[in-house]
Scaffold this motif. Sequence first.
Motif, PDB file in Angstrom:
ATOM      1  N   VAL A 224       0.916  -1.069   0.373  1.00 38.62           N
ATOM      2  CA  VAL A 224      -0.180  -0.286   0.067  1.00 38.62           C
ATOM      3  C   VAL A 224       0.881   1.265   0.205  1.00 38.62           C
ATOM      4  O   VAL A 224       2.324   1.596   0.931  1.00 38.62           O
ATOM      5  CB  VAL A 224      -1.053   0.065   1.370  1.00 38.62           C
ATOM      6  CG1 VAL A 224      -1.743   1.309   1.022  1.00 38.62           C
ATOM      7  CG2 VAL A 224      -1.643  -1.224   1.090  1.00 38.62           C
ATOM      8  N   CYS A 225       0.342   2.072  -0.442  1.00 38.69           N
ATOM      9  CA  CYS A 225       1.373   3.256  -0.567  1.00 38.69           C
ATOM     10  C   CYS A 225       0.238   4.303  -0.915  1.00 38.69           C
ATOM     11  O   CYS A 225      -0.462   4.861  -1.991  1.00 38.69           O
ATOM     12  CB  CYS A 225       2.296   3.413  -2.051  1.00 38.69           C
ATOM     13  SG  CYS A 225       2.979   4.627  -2.054  1.00 38.69           S
ATOM     14  N   LYS A 226       0.260   5.615  -0.094  1.00 45.69           N
ATOM     15  CA  LYS A 226      -0.696   6.869   0.648  1.00 45.69           C
ATOM     16  C   LYS A 226      -2.502   5.980  -0.325  1.00 45.69           C
ATOM     17  O   LYS A 226      -3.098   6.484  -0.923  1.00 45.69           O
ATOM     18  CB  LYS A 226      -0.668   7.827  -1.264  1.00 45.69           C
ATOM     19  CG  LYS A 226       0.777   8.532  -0.885  1.00 45.69           C
ATOM     20  CD  LYS A 226       0.676   9.496  -1.929  1.00 45.69           C
ATOM     21  CE  LYS A 226       2.856   9.816  -1.838  1.00 45.69           C
ATOM     22  NZ  LYS A 226       2.954  10.924  -3.167  1.00 45.69           N
ATOM     23  N   ASN A 227      -2.955   4.781   0.295  1.00 45.86           N
ATOM     24  CA  ASN A 227      -3.978   4.580   0.941  1.00 45.86           C
ATOM     25  C   ASN A 227      -4.347   3.855  -0.587  1.00 45.86           C
ATOM     26  O   ASN A 227      -5.769   3.819  -1.028  1.00 45.86           O
ATOM     27  CB  ASN A 227      -4.670   5.562   1.106  1.00 45.86           C
ATOM     28  CG  ASN A 227      -4.750   5.764   3.008  1.00 45.86           C
ATOM     29  OD1 ASN A 227      -4.606   4.494   2.908  1.00 45.86           O
ATOM     30  ND2 ASN A 227      -5.216   7.411   2.517  1.00 45.86           N
ATOM     31  N   GLU A 228      -2.987   3.315  -1.503  1.00 46.01           N
ATOM     32  CA  GLU A 228      -3.787   2.585  -3.253  1.00 46.01           C
ATOM     33  C   GLU A 228      -3.077   1.251  -2.640  1.00 46.01           C
ATOM     34  O   GLU A 228      -2.242   1.595  -2.180  1.00 46.01           O
ATOM     35  CB  GLU A 228      -3.361   3.620  -3.954  1.00 46.01           C
ATOM     36  CG  GLU A 228      -3.386   3.279  -5.049  1.00 46.01           C
ATOM     37  CD  GLU A 228      -3.116   4.047  -6.572  1.00 46.01           C
ATOM     38  OE1 GLU A 228      -2.886   3.245  -7.391  1.00 46.01           O
ATOM     39  OE2 GLU A 228      -2.513   5.639  -5.817  1.00 46.01           O
ATOM     40  N   ILE A 229      -3.443   0.541  -3.198  1.00 48.24           N
ATOM     41  CA  ILE A 229      -2.902  -0.711  -3.219  1.00 48.24           C
ATOM     42  C   ILE A 229      -1.939  -1.097  -4.816  1.00 48.24           C
ATOM     43  O   ILE A 229      -2.367  -0.762  -5.863  1.00 48.24           O
ATOM     44  CB  ILE A 229      -3.842  -1.827  -3.126  1.00 48.24           C
ATOM     45  CG1 ILE A 229      -4.964  -2.208  -2.213  1.00 48.24           C
ATOM     46  CG2 ILE A 229      -3.457  -3.240  -3.955  1.00 48.24           C
ATOM     47  CD1 ILE A 229      -4.289  -3.443  -1.537  1.00 48.24           C
ATOM     48  N   ILE A 230      -0.512  -1.189  -4.335  1.00 44.49           N
ATOM     49  CA  ILE A 230       0.601  -0.901  -5.595  1.00 44.49           C
ATOM     50  C   ILE A 230       0.591  -2.589  -5.987  1.00 44.49           C
ATOM     51  O   ILE A 230       1.039  -3.161  -6.969  1.00 44.49           O
ATOM     52  CB  ILE A 230       1.684  -0.451  -5.366  1.00 44.49           C
ATOM     53  CG1 ILE A 230       2.469  -0.437  -4.169  1.00 44.49           C
ATOM     54  CG2 ILE A 230       0.922   1.367  -5.469  1.00 44.49           C
ATOM     55  CD1 ILE A 230       3.099   0.259  -3.735  1.00 44.49           C
TER      56      ILE A 230
END
Length: 165
Positions: free
Chosen positions: A125-131
Motif C-alpha cells: 500500500v502506498c498513499k492508501n492505494e494498493i500497488i
Amino acid sequence: MMVMTAKVDLKKTALILGAAVMLILALIALLGGNSTQETAAPLSSNDGRVKFLTDLGWEVAATPAESTQVRIPAETTEVFDRYNTLQKSQGYDLSKFAGKNAMRYVYKVTNFPGATDPVYATILVCKNEIIGGDITDTSPGGKIQPLKKPAAKPDTTQPTGTESR
C-alpha cells in the motif's frame, strides 16, 4: 447611454440550478463508483485491508502477521522483474513506484484449498492505494500467485447425472 434589463423568474432559475446540481452528483456517483480507487479510502485501516482480501475470496486472520515499511527498488533486477510480471498480470506495476516507500501488510490466509503449511496474503500500500500483492504458499513446492482467489474447479469424481447407462 443604453440600459438593458431582463426579467428573471426565480422559480425557474432555482429549478435549473437544482437540476444541474443533481446531474453533477449523479455523474460523480457513476464515474467515481466504478473506479478502482473505490477501495482506496478504507485501506488506511486494518478492517479495510481485510475487506479487500475478503472481496477477493480469501479468509484471513483479523490482524496482520507483519506490517512493515518497504522501499520499492529503484533499479530493476531479475527477481524484481519476475515479481513485477506477476503484478502486471493483475493490473499493478511496481516500476511506477521505483524508489518510493510503501507499507507491506502480511495476513495469514485461513481458507487456502489443501494447505498443510501456512499461506500468506501480502498487499503493498502506498498513499492508501494498493500497488501490488500476492498469495504465497509456504509449503515445499508452494508458489506465489496473484491476489484474486481462483475459481473452484468442479469436482469431476462425482457423476453429473448426464452419463448414459
